[in-house]
Design an enzyme around this catalytic site. Structure first.
Site, PDB file in Angstrom:
ATOM      1  N   HIS A   1      -7.183 -19.957 -15.664  1.00  0.00           N
ATOM      2  CA  HIS A   1      -5.821 -19.692 -15.430  1.00  0.00           C
ATOM      3  C   HIS A   1      -4.912 -20.642 -14.258  1.00  0.00           C
ATOM      4  O   HIS A   1      -3.942 -20.596 -14.474  1.00  0.00           O
ATOM      5  CB  HIS A   1      -5.680 -18.203 -14.829  1.00  0.00           C
TER       6      HIS A   1
ATOM      7  N   LYS B   1       0.387 -11.218 -24.332  1.00  0.00           N
ATOM      8  CA  LYS B   1       0.288 -10.024 -23.919  1.00  0.00           C
ATOM      9  C   LYS B   1       1.510  -9.169 -24.539  1.00  0.00           C
ATOM     10  O   LYS B   1       2.457  -9.641 -25.057  1.00  0.00           O
ATOM     11  CB  LYS B   1       0.606 -10.156 -22.313  1.00  0.00           C
TER      12      LYS B   1
ATOM     13  N   TYR C   1       6.593 -19.564  -9.415  1.00  0.00           N
ATOM     14  CA  TYR C   1       6.286 -21.044  -9.429  1.00  0.00           C
ATOM     15  C   TYR C   1       7.307 -21.743  -8.714  1.00  0.00           C
ATOM     16  O   TYR C   1       7.329 -22.875  -8.511  1.00  0.00           O
ATOM     17  CB  TYR C   1       6.120 -21.404 -11.033  1.00  0.00           C
TER      18      TYR C   1
ATOM     19  N   HIS D   1       6.512 -14.979 -20.492  1.00  0.00           N
ATOM     20  CA  HIS D   1       6.590 -14.056 -19.682  1.00  0.00           C
ATOM     21  C   HIS D   1       7.821 -12.925 -20.073  1.00  0.00           C
ATOM     22  O   HIS D   1       8.742 -13.784 -20.705  1.00  0.00           O
ATOM     23  CB  HIS D   1       6.865 -14.506 -18.214  1.00  0.00           C
TER      24      HIS D   1
ATOM     25  N   ARG E   1      -2.644 -18.930 -22.093  1.00  0.00           N
ATOM     26  CA  ARG E   1      -3.764 -18.045 -21.431  1.00  0.00           C
ATOM     27  C   ARG E   1      -5.126 -18.412 -22.034  1.00  0.00           C
ATOM     28  O   ARG E   1      -5.234 -18.699 -23.392  1.00  0.00           O
ATOM     29  CB  ARG E   1      -3.540 -16.762 -21.670  1.00  0.00           C
TER      30      ARG E   1
ATOM     31  N   ARG F   1      -2.993 -23.202 -16.288  1.00  0.00           N
ATOM     32  CA  ARG F   1      -1.800 -22.412 -16.641  1.00  0.00           C
ATOM     33  C   ARG F   1      -0.989 -22.371 -15.618  1.00  0.00           C
ATOM     34  O   ARG F   1       0.321 -22.927 -15.808  1.00  0.00           O
ATOM     35  CB  ARG F   1      -1.968 -21.177 -17.228  1.00  0.00           C
TER      36      ARG F   1
END
Length: 321
Positions: free
Chosen positions: A259, A179, A294, A285, A148, A262
């Site tokens: 992004h 995150k 994806y 994630h 990120r 990414r």
């Protein structure tokens, strides 16, 4: 002919609430649809029930109207029945608990493999060598590691108790704070390692030369791996601007944002490995459902490949050749 109740409501929002004329026009159109639906169902506007609203929303969805469009219509209807309630004309707002179908999440934008490699391989010989080395290393980490933007700009040169993240170039790994303050270790490719090593060779030298040219004391070395010309940690906004400019200089059709690299990393790894769990861990994630988007990108890639290459893809209906 406009229903009298609808007309009273439009007068209310136009003169008492002083809504813009454009908004009043949209309300008028949406409420005309409501009145038509109620007339077809054989009920008055004050007799409409939640079941009617749900059925009409479903019909709009089946007719191809987007979830956002339906939500806007329902919002107008909901305001109308709220006003009817204030006027004492209905006991319950039939639209209150009715929600529009969820709009499908748009697919993340990813580069083709060729475009991603073209951007990562690009060298701008006209740019300042210091900036060129830094930007090349940034792109290698964004695309080569799927990091990120905040994770990349948060990297320090060396590990420490206060570092949000750092690179272990010998091991070819990035230690990042993602995150939810979750740490993870991400492998970075050999090209990224080489690019970062090249950047580190010129990083502090450039700051010292600028300080000497200005007759000042040498600038204190920042802990941040990526720094701007003033020696402070590089901001996310600066990365956006540099990447957009560099992508166009590299000959890509449209500017690229961080992004997107990414997304490209995730899509390309998934195309090659089909390892959804592995991609989930690489991206950091928390839920596999976030990574599953994806697979839709991957399927789109396969569809295009089929259309372009398979001999049966272009047959006309009824043709046997």
């Amino acid at each position: 002919m406009i229903d009298p109740l609808v007309q009273r409501y439009l007068d209310h929002v136009r003169f008492e609430k002083r809504l813009a004329e454009r908004t009043v026009t949209l309300y008028s159109l949406d409420l005309a649809k409501l009145a038509d639906q109620a007339a077809t169902a054989g009920v008055g506007l004050t007799e409409v029930q939640p079941a009617h609203i749900r059925r009409w929303a479903a019909q709009m969805h089946s007719a191809g109207r987007s979830g956002r469009g339906i939500a806007l219509i329902l919002s107008g209807w909901r305001g109308f029945y709220t006003w009817l309630g204030h006027e004492g004309l209905v006991q319950v707002n039939p639209v209150l608990n009715v929600r529009a179908p969820k709009a499908a999440k748009p697919l993340p934008k990813a580069l083709t493999v060729d475009d991603a490699v073209q951007l990562a391989s690009f060298q701008n010989e006209r740019d300042n060598p210091w900036l060129e080395a830094r930007d090349a290393a940034l792109i290698e980490l964004l695309y080569g590691g799927g990091l990120r933007l905040a994770e990349v700009t948060g990297l320090d040169v060396v590990a420490s108790a206060t570092a949000r993240g750092w690179l272990d170039l010998q091991a070819g790994e990035a230690h990042v704070l993602g995150k939810g303050s979750k740490r993870r270790i991400v492998p970075v490719g050999s090209q990224a390692v080489v690019a970062v090593q090249r950047w580190l060779l010129v990083r502090d030298q450039g700051l010292t030369q600028r300080a000497q040219a200005a007759g000042a004391a040498p600038t204190e070395v920042q802990a941040a791996l990526f720094i701007g010309r003033n020696g402070t940690r590089l901001s996310a906004q600066s990365v956006w601007k540099r990447l957009q400019s560099r992508s166009l200089q590299a000959g890509l059709a449209a500017p690229v944002h961080p992004h997107m690299l990414r997304h490209s990393f995730a899509s390309h790894v998934l195309q090659s490995s089909s390892d959804l769990r592995g991609v989930q861990e690489l991206l950091g994630h928390a839920n596999i459902s976030t990574t599953q988007i994806y697979t839709r990108l991957d399927f789109g890639h396969l569809t295009k490949a089929y259309d372009a290459a398979h001999p049966r893809a272009h047959l006309k209906p009824g043709s046997s050749k």
